[in-house]
Write a protein that holds these residues in place. Structure first.
Motif, mmCIF file in Angstrom:
data_model
loop_
_atom_site.group_PDB
_atom_site.id
_atom_site.type_symbol
_atom_site.label_atom_id
_atom_site.label_comp_id
_atom_site.label_asym_id
_atom_site.label_seq_id
_atom_site.Cartn_x
_atom_site.Cartn_y
_atom_site.Cartn_z
ATOM 1 N N GLN A 57 12.247 -9.479 -11.583
ATOM 2 C CA GLN A 57 11.358 -8.508 -12.220
ATOM 3 C C GLN A 57 10.010 -9.125 -12.581
ATOM 4 N N ASP A 58 9.983 -10.417 -12.865
ATOM 5 C CA ASP A 58 8.721 -11.083 -13.174
ATOM 6 C C ASP A 58 7.783 -11.089 -11.971
ATOM 7 N N PHE A 59 8.352 -11.226 -10.779
ATOM 8 C CA PHE A 59 7.537 -11.164 -9.563
ATOM 9 C C PHE A 59 7.099 -9.729 -9.286
ATOM 10 N N ILE A 60 8.017 -8.782 -9.458
ATOM 11 C CA ILE A 60 7.677 -7.384 -9.213
ATOM 12 C C ILE A 60 6.544 -6.942 -10.126
ATOM 13 N N ASP A 61 6.614 -7.366 -11.390
ATOM 14 C CA ASP A 61 5.594 -6.985 -12.376
ATOM 15 C C ASP A 61 4.368 -7.890 -12.335
ATOM 16 N N ARG A 62 4.372 -8.861 -11.431
ATOM 17 C CA ARG A 62 3.244 -9.795 -11.256
ATOM 18 C C ARG A 62 2.916 -10.537 -12.552
ATOM 19 N N ARG A 63 3.966 -10.992 -13.214
ATOM 20 C CA ARG A 63 3.773 -11.784 -14.424
ATOM 21 C C ARG A 63 3.664 -13.276 -14.111
ATOM 22 N N ALA B 31 0.854 -12.575 0.894
ATOM 23 C CA ALA B 31 1.769 -12.889 1.998
ATOM 24 C C ALA B 31 3.212 -12.656 1.576
ATOM 25 N N GLY B 32 3.518 -12.977 0.337
ATOM 26 C CA GLY B 32 4.877 -12.799 -0.150
ATOM 27 C C GLY B 32 5.264 -11.346 -0.305
ATOM 28 N N GLU B 33 4.358 -10.533 -0.819
ATOM 29 C CA GLU B 33 4.673 -9.115 -0.979
ATOM 30 C C GLU B 33 4.806 -8.431 0.384
ATOM 31 N N TYR B 34 3.997 -8.830 1.330
ATOM 32 C CA TYR B 34 4.126 -8.263 2.668
ATOM 33 C C TYR B 34 5.504 -8.566 3.256
ATOM 34 N N HIS C 188 4.340 -2.881 -0.379
ATOM 35 C CA HIS C 188 3.018 -2.506 0.122
ATOM 36 C C HIS C 188 2.172 -1.797 -0.936
ATOM 37 N N ARG C 189 2.418 -2.122 -2.193
ATOM 38 C CA ARG C 189 1.588 -1.541 -3.256
ATOM 39 C C ARG C 189 0.126 -1.948 -3.078
ATOM 40 N N ASP C 190 -0.096 -3.150 -2.618
ATOM 41 C CA ASP C 190 -1.452 -3.639 -2.370
ATOM 42 C C ASP C 190 -1.733 -3.499 -0.880
#
Length: 333
Positions: free
Chosen positions: A155-161, A171-174, A179-181
């Motif tokens: 959840q910390d990664f999902i929330d970009r904390r 690169a990691g989110e892709y 694809h939020r960004d």
């Protein structure tokens, strides 16, 4: 004496290697660090111990000679099954099928059978960065994040904390289809357009947090945006003309010979409302590489179970396996 075995088929694996080399070089400035790119279906790399002028180059299975072996963005069953290597291996990965296989049920994802850091749903390059760069290292303050473990939880990664270079985040989110960004997708096209030298400047500038690193990243994103617009139009026309419906494993797949490495965007133009998943394939010289992807609206289906049944693996919505041309002809009428 340190080895890094990384997945060389995509930028998540390549950046995982770069992150490891960057931090290990700072932690152990006198160490010899050797990187081995690898992908499933190929022979496991064999380390070179020395160059003997009398015997010539000799490549042997000498993994025991390494003090540490980092395995990142994949699993290497042949090495991980060797008890004598267990204490040397640091395994950082995010592929569900591999985690299910090698982490006993009920054990913490990074306190399991191997030292390392593993979260299904968080790209390996992001996990690698946190493993080395978390404020107090892998044994930091558990109260810093929402999890009850020492490192950030999913959840910390999902929330970009988490704190990390922008290149690593995008690169990691892709890689896990977050694809939020919108820059995450177009960045991939920009990265593929860079020559090795310029790519190296971008990567190391981002890792070192140099002054011009963000400018170069923005330029790469804008270049990728133009390339992707052209490719999307070409791919949509091709997939609309040549895709078919495949009834297989109890699902309706949109099936297409993509003829190249790619992703589900290559099949987008052929998708129809009845399709529950995507079956893309390409001839790879010594066989056929099959990739399975979620179709929109069917993200609840775990396609990795199918891939695992054919000797492959990956994520729930992006996975694959290798078969022969004869096997493919039996699958596709």
């Amino acid at each position: 004496n340190i080895a890094i075995i990384y997945h060389d088929a995509d930028f998540d694996g390549k950046l995982s290697n770069e992150v490891c080399r960057f931090h290990l070089g700072k932690l152990h400035p006198d160490a010899a660090i050797h990187s081995y790119g690898w992908d499933y279906g190929r022979p496991v790399p064999s380390p070179l111990k020395h160059l003997d002028p009398l015997l010539g180059d000799q490549s042997k299975d000498l993994w025991c000679d390494y003090d540490q072996i980092y395995i990142v963005d994949l699993s290497v069953d042949e090495l991980m099954a060797q008890p004598e290597l267990r204490d040397k291996i640091v395994w950082i990965d995010h592929h569900k099928t591999a985690i299910d296989k090698w982490v006993p049920q009920g054990l913490n994802k990074y306190k399991g059978s191997f030292t390392g850091y593993r979260i299904d749903g968080v790209a390996a390059c992001r996990l690698c960065w946190q493993w080395f760069a978390f404020e107090k290292g892998p044994h930091g303050d558990p109260r810093t994040f929402a999890s009850d473990v020492y490192l950030p939880a999913k959840q910390d990664f999902i929330d970009r904390r988490v704190t990390e270079p922008e290149l690593i985040r995008l690169a990691g989110e892709y890689d896990i289809w977050d694809h939020r960004d919108p820059d995450a997708k177009v960045l991939q096209f920009g990265l593929r357009s860079l020559h090795d030298e310029k790519l190296g400047v971008l990567v190391h500038g981002q890792l070192e947090d140099c002054g011009d690193a963000d400018i170069l990243l923005r330029d790469t994103v804008e270049c990728g945006r133009a390339i992707k617009a052209y490719c999307d139009r070409q791919n949509d026309e091709y997939s609309a003309a040549y895709s078919s419906t495949l009834d297989w494993e109890g699902l309706k797949f949109c099936c297409l010979n993509i003829g190249q490495r790619g992703n589900s965007d290559l099949v987008r133009g052929g998708l129809k409302p009845e399709h529950q998943a995507i079956f893309s394939w390409r001839h790879a010289g010594d066989g056929v590489m099959v990739s399975l992807y979620h179709a929109p609206g069917h993200e609840d289906i775990d396609l990795s179970i199918i891939a695992k049944g054919y000797g492959g693996g990956g994520h729930r919505g992006a996975c694959g396996f290798r078969i022969s041309l004869k096997q493919l002809s039996e699958l596709i009428p």
